[in-house]
Design a protein around this motif. Structure first.
Motif, PDB file in Angstrom:
ATOM      1  N   TYR A 118      -4.237  16.247  -5.734  1.00 18.21           N
ATOM      2  CA  TYR A 118      -3.719  15.045  -6.382  1.00 18.21           C
ATOM      3  C   TYR A 118      -3.382  13.972  -5.346  1.00 18.21           C
ATOM      4  O   TYR A 118      -3.605  12.780  -5.584  1.00 18.21           O
ATOM      5  CB  TYR A 118      -2.493  15.383  -7.232  1.00 18.21           C
ATOM      6  N   ALA A 119      -2.847  14.382  -4.204  1.00 14.35           N
ATOM      7  CA  ALA A 119      -2.498  13.410  -3.170  1.00 14.35           C
ATOM      8  C   ALA A 119      -3.738  12.701  -2.630  1.00 14.35           C
ATOM      9  O   ALA A 119      -3.741  11.476  -2.452  1.00 14.35           O
ATOM     10  CB  ALA A 119      -1.743  14.103  -2.038  1.00 14.35           C
ATOM     11  N   VAL A 120      -4.792  13.459  -2.354  1.00 10.53           N
ATOM     12  CA  VAL A 120      -6.022  12.848  -1.861  1.00 10.53           C
ATOM     13  C   VAL A 120      -6.633  11.951  -2.933  1.00 10.53           C
ATOM     14  O   VAL A 120      -7.088  10.838  -2.650  1.00 10.53           O
ATOM     15  CB  VAL A 120      -7.020  13.928  -1.388  1.00 10.53           C
ATOM     16  N   ASP A 121      -6.630  12.407  -4.182  1.00 10.69           N
ATOM     17  CA  ASP A 121      -7.173  11.593  -5.268  1.00 10.69           C
ATOM     18  C   ASP A 121      -6.420  10.275  -5.409  1.00 10.69           C
ATOM     19  O   ASP A 121      -7.008   9.247  -5.766  1.00 10.69           O
ATOM     20  CB  ASP A 121      -7.122  12.380  -6.581  1.00 10.69           C
ATOM     21  N   LEU A 122      -5.113  10.289  -5.117  1.00  6.47           N
ATOM     22  CA  LEU A 122      -4.316   9.063  -5.204  1.00  6.47           C
ATOM     23  C   LEU A 122      -4.543   8.137  -4.014  1.00  6.47           C
ATOM     24  O   LEU A 122      -3.948   7.057  -3.964  1.00  6.47           O
ATOM     25  CB  LEU A 122      -2.825   9.408  -5.331  1.00  6.47           C
ATOM     26  N   GLY A 123      -5.381   8.533  -3.061  1.00  7.07           N
ATOM     27  CA  GLY A 123      -5.774   7.570  -2.037  1.00  7.07           C
ATOM     28  C   GLY A 123      -5.634   7.985  -0.599  1.00  7.07           C
ATOM     29  O   GLY A 123      -5.953   7.201   0.296  1.00  7.07           O
ATOM     30  N   LEU A 124      -5.164   9.201  -0.315  1.00  7.32           N
ATOM     31  CA  LEU A 124      -5.024   9.586   1.092  1.00  7.32           C
ATOM     32  C   LEU A 124      -6.367   9.613   1.810  1.00  7.32           C
ATOM     33  O   LEU A 124      -6.412   9.488   3.035  1.00  7.32           O
ATOM     34  CB  LEU A 124      -4.344  10.955   1.211  1.00  7.32           C
ATOM     35  N   TRP A 125      -7.456   9.760   1.067  1.00  2.69           N
ATOM     36  CA  TRP A 125      -8.780   9.736   1.678  1.00  2.69           C
ATOM     37  C   TRP A 125      -9.050   8.405   2.377  1.00  2.69           C
ATOM     38  O   TRP A 125      -9.832   8.345   3.332  1.00  2.69           O
ATOM     39  CB  TRP A 125      -9.855  10.019   0.632  1.00  2.69           C
ATOM     40  N   ARG A 126      -8.397   7.340   1.944  1.00  3.17           N
ATOM     41  CA  ARG A 126      -8.576   6.044   2.600  1.00  3.17           C
ATOM     42  C   ARG A 126      -7.940   6.014   3.988  1.00  3.17           C
ATOM     43  O   ARG A 126      -8.424   5.320   4.891  1.00  3.17           O
ATOM     44  CB  ARG A 126      -7.936   4.929   1.776  1.00  3.17           C
ATOM     45  N   VAL A 437       0.931   0.556  -4.128  1.00  2.00           N
ATOM     46  CA  VAL A 437       0.695  -0.700  -3.416  1.00  2.00           C
ATOM     47  C   VAL A 437      -0.778  -1.104  -3.499  1.00  2.00           C
ATOM     48  O   VAL A 437      -1.110  -2.216  -3.927  1.00  2.00           O
ATOM     49  CB  VAL A 437       1.145  -0.582  -1.949  1.00  2.00           C
ATOM     50  N   SER A 438      -1.673  -0.193  -3.089  1.00  2.00           N
ATOM     51  CA  SER A 438      -3.086  -0.564  -2.985  1.00  2.00           C
ATOM     52  C   SER A 438      -3.742  -0.755  -4.352  1.00  2.00           C
ATOM     53  O   SER A 438      -4.504  -1.710  -4.555  1.00  2.00           O
ATOM     54  CB  SER A 438      -3.854   0.487  -2.172  1.00  2.00           C
ATOM     55  N   GLU A 439      -3.451   0.140  -5.295  1.00  2.14           N
ATOM     56  CA  GLU A 439      -4.028   0.024  -6.632  1.00  2.14           C
ATOM     57  C   GLU A 439      -3.162  -0.840  -7.539  1.00  2.14           C
ATOM     58  O   GLU A 439      -3.633  -1.780  -8.175  1.00  2.14           O
ATOM     59  CB  GLU A 439      -4.171   1.402  -7.275  1.00  2.14           C
ATOM     60  N   GLY A 440      -1.875  -0.476  -7.624  1.00  5.16           N
ATOM     61  CA  GLY A 440      -0.999  -1.077  -8.618  1.00  5.16           C
ATOM     62  C   GLY A 440      -0.751  -2.550  -8.409  1.00  5.16           C
ATOM     63  O   GLY A 440      -0.659  -3.314  -9.382  1.00  5.16           O
ATOM     64  N   VAL A 441      -0.625  -2.972  -7.154  1.00 10.75           N
ATOM     65  CA  VAL A 441      -0.361  -4.381  -6.873  1.00 10.75           C
ATOM     66  C   VAL A 441      -1.639  -5.115  -6.472  1.00 10.75           C
ATOM     67  O   VAL A 441      -1.960  -6.172  -7.012  1.00 10.75           O
ATOM     68  CB  VAL A 441       0.712  -4.535  -5.777  1.00 10.75           C
ATOM     69  N   PHE A 442      -2.411  -4.536  -5.532  1.00 12.84           N
ATOM     70  CA  PHE A 442      -3.561  -5.259  -4.983  1.00 12.84           C
ATOM     71  C   PHE A 442      -4.877  -4.928  -5.682  1.00 12.84           C
ATOM     72  O   PHE A 442      -5.893  -5.557  -5.403  1.00 12.84           O
ATOM     73  CB  PHE A 442      -3.659  -5.006  -3.479  1.00 12.84           C
ATOM     74  N   GLY A 443      -4.878  -3.939  -6.572  1.00 15.84           N
ATOM     75  CA  GLY A 443      -6.022  -3.737  -7.447  1.00 15.84           C
ATOM     76  C   GLY A 443      -7.228  -3.078  -6.832  1.00 15.84           C
ATOM     77  O   GLY A 443      -8.348  -3.225  -7.332  1.00 15.84           O
ATOM     78  N   LEU A 444      -7.037  -2.322  -5.749  1.00 20.37           N
ATOM     79  CA  LEU A 444      -8.169  -1.669  -5.103  1.00 20.37           C
ATOM     80  C   LEU A 444      -8.569  -0.426  -5.891  1.00 20.37           C
ATOM     81  O   LEU A 444      -7.800   0.518  -6.037  1.00 20.37           O
ATOM     82  CB  LEU A 444      -7.808  -1.287  -3.663  1.00 20.37           C
ATOM     83  N   GLU A 445      -9.810  -0.416  -6.388  1.00 19.73           N
ATOM     84  CA  GLU A 445     -10.309   0.695  -7.183  1.00 19.73           C
ATOM     85  C   GLU A 445     -10.924   1.767  -6.286  1.00 19.73           C
ATOM     86  O   GLU A 445     -11.218   1.531  -5.112  1.00 19.73           O
ATOM     87  CB  GLU A 445     -11.365   0.198  -8.178  1.00 19.73           C
ATOM     88  N   ALA A 446     -11.147   2.952  -6.849  1.00 17.70           N
ATOM     89  CA  ALA A 446     -11.697   4.067  -6.083  1.00 17.70           C
ATOM     90  C   ALA A 446     -13.075   3.755  -5.525  1.00 17.70           C
ATOM     91  O   ALA A 446     -13.447   4.238  -4.447  1.00 17.70           O
ATOM     92  CB  ALA A 446     -11.754   5.323  -6.952  1.00 17.70           C
ATOM     93  N   ASP A 447     -13.847   2.947  -6.252  1.00 15.47           N
ATOM     94  CA  ASP A 447     -15.202   2.630  -5.794  1.00 15.47           C
ATOM     95  C   ASP A 447     -15.244   1.445  -4.841  1.00 15.47           C
ATOM     96  O   ASP A 447     -16.334   0.983  -4.469  1.00 15.47           O
ATOM     97  CB  ASP A 447     -16.119   2.375  -6.990  1.00 15.47           C
TER      98      ASP A 447
END
Length: 729
Positions: A118-126, A437-447
């Motif tokens: 779940y942590a990686v899916d939420l963006g740790l891969w970035r 921050v990255s998704e919720g405010v700045f709108g960065l999607e997984a793709d």
């Protein structure tokens, strides 16, 4: 308990408003403030401690030092969670195990499949793709038992009744892996693990009659917190049940399998796609509860509806596309919130301490935020952003969880005090903050697309008098430009200009259809009643309940019961259970079942034989004892395959699961068919459990690890009962 209830109701009426948090916030008599330090670091004065936050590798620049400093704090938490060795008391006797990994938190120094996934899916891969892949590889293993299918398989960690297949959410691994497939070697490993794990789950956890996968709710794995109290010492009903979250995870894994098969021109692509679509249809048919406008958290093994709901399951149903737009909007609108945040389960339990019960978990809030963004809902987007911010600021770290009404890390409530455990820098909470921050405010999607959906209510906090705010990430920068005139309730993209690695997004205001925040609900479910009293009176069963409630027969609702109800006797299995009704028509969790019907008990050496008295469907189970580990942990659930050969019929093979037990009890049940007078031969064959995995040779906590694989139970009688025609799949 009345004092707790009163506290909850007071909290419900407190309301929530758009924050003006620039360098401080105030909440229920607690304060947190952030100061920018010379050189670019921060000093956080949390509610009860100070924390110096170093200059972050990646900065966010807004009008709010509090927002900017908390983003830096999340990166500092992530730095501390980035290790080269892990350890746990149940593995290698707590000695260090080399692993370039993310550990799970300040109190959890190991890598757990669901937490990492779940942590990686939420963006740790970035932030660290190499470390994400390394940790995920650590959670794969091949079999160490000759003659068994080869993997690698995703590891189901220690858990209820001896792990898989009581718990089956190891497929969360593929949520994480899907973001890291640009590495060809890792993609090949993922494909191998995906096909092997799905095949194994299809064989041992899938129920073709229901069209669903069995197993415990994902993440909510402290069974006393969310399952009926009578299951505390008997997890067979959990192994037999169906969870929304776990089925949605399997749906997403099947979708990934179809996609990867198509890329590899593998003929299995069509099968995976068909399985995914069939599972989606079954989830919508089975879990949706029209009177609540939500998907139920889980169903009983007989399909019985449970009037209980969980936020992670709902969020995953929305973000995965399992829920159509209308059901997604209903689910988000009908799931209750408290001023501090969204509870992970509802309704709460009066008899359980604070942990999953009466609690906010930031990583689940991050998934709820992702769901709210998918639905363009400014109210829930703003609500989850502020909840995640507030908790981190007051605690001075990204904590594992918070008490529901106060958002405190501990509340004294006698034997119900909690959260019982609450670790700082919990990995999935850290990931949830970074995602906020990255998704919720700045709108960065997984793709990689940028699609801000920023509530206008947050503009004063984030922009202040500024025209732009910006976010730095590995390899890119995102700048948001506010519109000259604010309109509507949601800021979205007007146009995007690319300047090197800097994406400059000009925002515009729109009026979005806002979902209300539901905050007037009964906090607690009524207590589950005792099993019904069932006595025979001629051609009827007299079913007696000690309190007003609802009667269920073989998982189907019979109707209200306020004393004694007559039910006709059938020459088949009849299992009666009760719920108690409370405020707003809420039903309690189910009582233990009281089962009646003709039973055949077959003893002796294997193989065993039995003659069917009539044509039809039959239910089979084994009497057993499994004392190879405690109820709450281990890797030695006994998993067997029962081969049934009845004259005149093809062989029928059904899995039988025998979790750790506190005494002699019945296994999971399975169904088979037989013709009248057919002689049936039953053979018990070896299955597969988590002790078979080579990675568990490091397990030193209980049996099945360093001492070698163990997949056994003391098996007694074979129990066979006829099923009524209407219960047949």
């Amino acid at each position: 308990m009345m004092s707790i209830f009163s506290s909850l109701m007071l909290a419900l009426t407190a309301g929530a408003h758009a924050p003006l948090w620039h360098d401080n916030l105030h909440w229920r008599g607690q304060n947190a403030s952030m100061q920018v330090q010379p050189g670019g670091g921060f000093l956080l004065q949390a509610a009860h401690a100070k924390r110096t936050i170093p200059v972050p590798p990646y900065a966010v620049q807004t009008a709010s030092p509090l927002f900017d400093g908390l983003y830096a704090m999340a990166q500092d938490d992530l730095r501390q969670d980035s290790v080269t060795a892990i350890h746990d008391a149940a593995y290698d006797h707590d000695q260090p195990i080399p692993c370039t990994c993310f550990e799970t938190g300040d109190k959890w120094h190991y890598v757990w499949t669901r937490d990492l996934s779940y942590a990686v899916d939420l963006g740790l891969w970035r932030f660290d793709a190499a470390r994400s892949r390394s940790g995920l590889r650590f959670k794969l293993s091949d079999s160490r038992v000759p003659g068994t299918p080869k993997g690698p398989f995703a590891i189901q960690d220690t858990g209820s009744g001896g792990s898989w297949p009581v718990s089956t959410d190891r497929v969360a691994w593929f949520l994480a892996a899907r973001h890291l497939l640009d590495d060809a070697a890792f993609a090949d490993t993922t494909w191998q693990a995906l096909t092997a794990t799905l095949a194994q789950d299809r064989q041992y956890a899938f129920d073709a009659g229901m069209g669903l996968y069995r197993g415990e709710t994902s993440f909510l794995d402290w069974r006393e917190q969310s399952y009926p109290a009578w299951m505390a010492d008997d997890v067979v009903p959990i192994a037999q049940s169906y969870a929304l979250s776990t089925n949605v995870l399997h749906y997403q894994a099947l979708q990934l399998a179809a996609q990867m098969a198509e890329q590899r021109h593998d003929a299995r692509a069509a099968d995976y796609r068909a399985q995914a679509e069939a599972l989606k249809a079954a989830i919508n048919a089975r879990f949706w509860r029209e009177d609540r406008g939500m998907y139920m958290s889980y169903l009983g093994g007989d399909g019985a509806p449970y009037d209980t709901y969980d936020l992670l399951g709902l969020a995953l149903a929305i973000t995965s596309g399992v829920a159509d737009t209308e059901r997604a909007r209903q689910s988000l609108a009908n799931y209750p919130v408290w001023p501090a945040g969204s509870p992970v389960i509802w309704p709460e339990r009066t008899d359980q301490p604070i942990y999953h019960n009466r609690a906010i978990w930031p990583f689940v809030s991050a998934y709820a935020l992702r769901a709210a963004r998918q639905l363009d809902d400014p109210a829930h987007i703003a609500f989850e952003i502020t909840s995640i911010m507030r908790g981190a600021a007051l605690a001075g770290s990204n904590m594992e969880n918070y008490e529901l009404t106060t958002q405190a890390v501990h509340v004294n409530d006698g034997t119900l005090s909690g959260p019982v455990v609450d670790s700082p820098r919990q990995l999935w909470s850290v990931a949830g903050y970074l995602a906020m921050v990255s998704e919720g405010v700045f709108g960065l999607e997984a793709d990689g697309r940028i699609a801000p959906k920023l509530p206008v209510s947050l503009v004063p906090m984030l922009f202040g008098n500024r025209d732009t705010i910006s976010l730095q990430l590995p390899g890119r920068r995102i700048t948001l430009q506010r519109p000259k005139k604010l309109a509507g309730n949601l800021l979205v993209t007007d146009r995007i200009e690319q300047h090197g690695n800097d994406s400059v997004v000009q925002l515009k205001g729109i009026k979005a259809a806002e979902l209300s925040l539901r905050s007037t609900v009964p906090p607690f479910a009524p207590s589950a009643p005792a099993a019904p009293q069932v006595t025979r009176n001629g051609a009827d069963w007299q079913v007696r309940a000690t309190a007003p409630g609802v009667l269920y027969l073989n998982g189907q609702r019979v109707g209200a019961i306020t004393g004694t109800l007559a039910v006709p006797v059938a020459n088949a299995l009849q299992c009666f259970s009760l719920t108690q009704t409370g405020a707003a028509g809420l039903e309690s969790l189910q009582s233990p079942p009281q089962c009646e019907g003709p039973v055949a008990s077959v003893e002796g050496a294997w193989p065993r034989t039995w003659t069917a008295p009539a044509a039809g469907r039959y239910q089979v189970a084994l009497s057993y004892r499994n004392d190879h580990g405690p109820i709450n942990t281990g890797i030695t659930t006994a998993v067997k395959m029962l081969a049934i050969r009845c004259a005149g019929s093809p062989e029928q093979r059904v899995p039988v699961v025998m979790p750790h037990s506190t005494g002699e009890q019945l296994s999971t049940t399975a169904q088979f068919s037989a013709d009248a007078g057919a002689r049936c031969r039953f053979a018990l064959e070896q299955g597969f459990n988590m002790s078979y995995l080579a990675g568990n040779a490091h397990y030193t906590g209980e049996a099945g690890g360093v001492g070698g694989p163990l997949n056994e139970a003391d098996v007694g009688a074979l129990r066979i009962v006829p099923l009524a025609a209407e219960t047949a799949p």
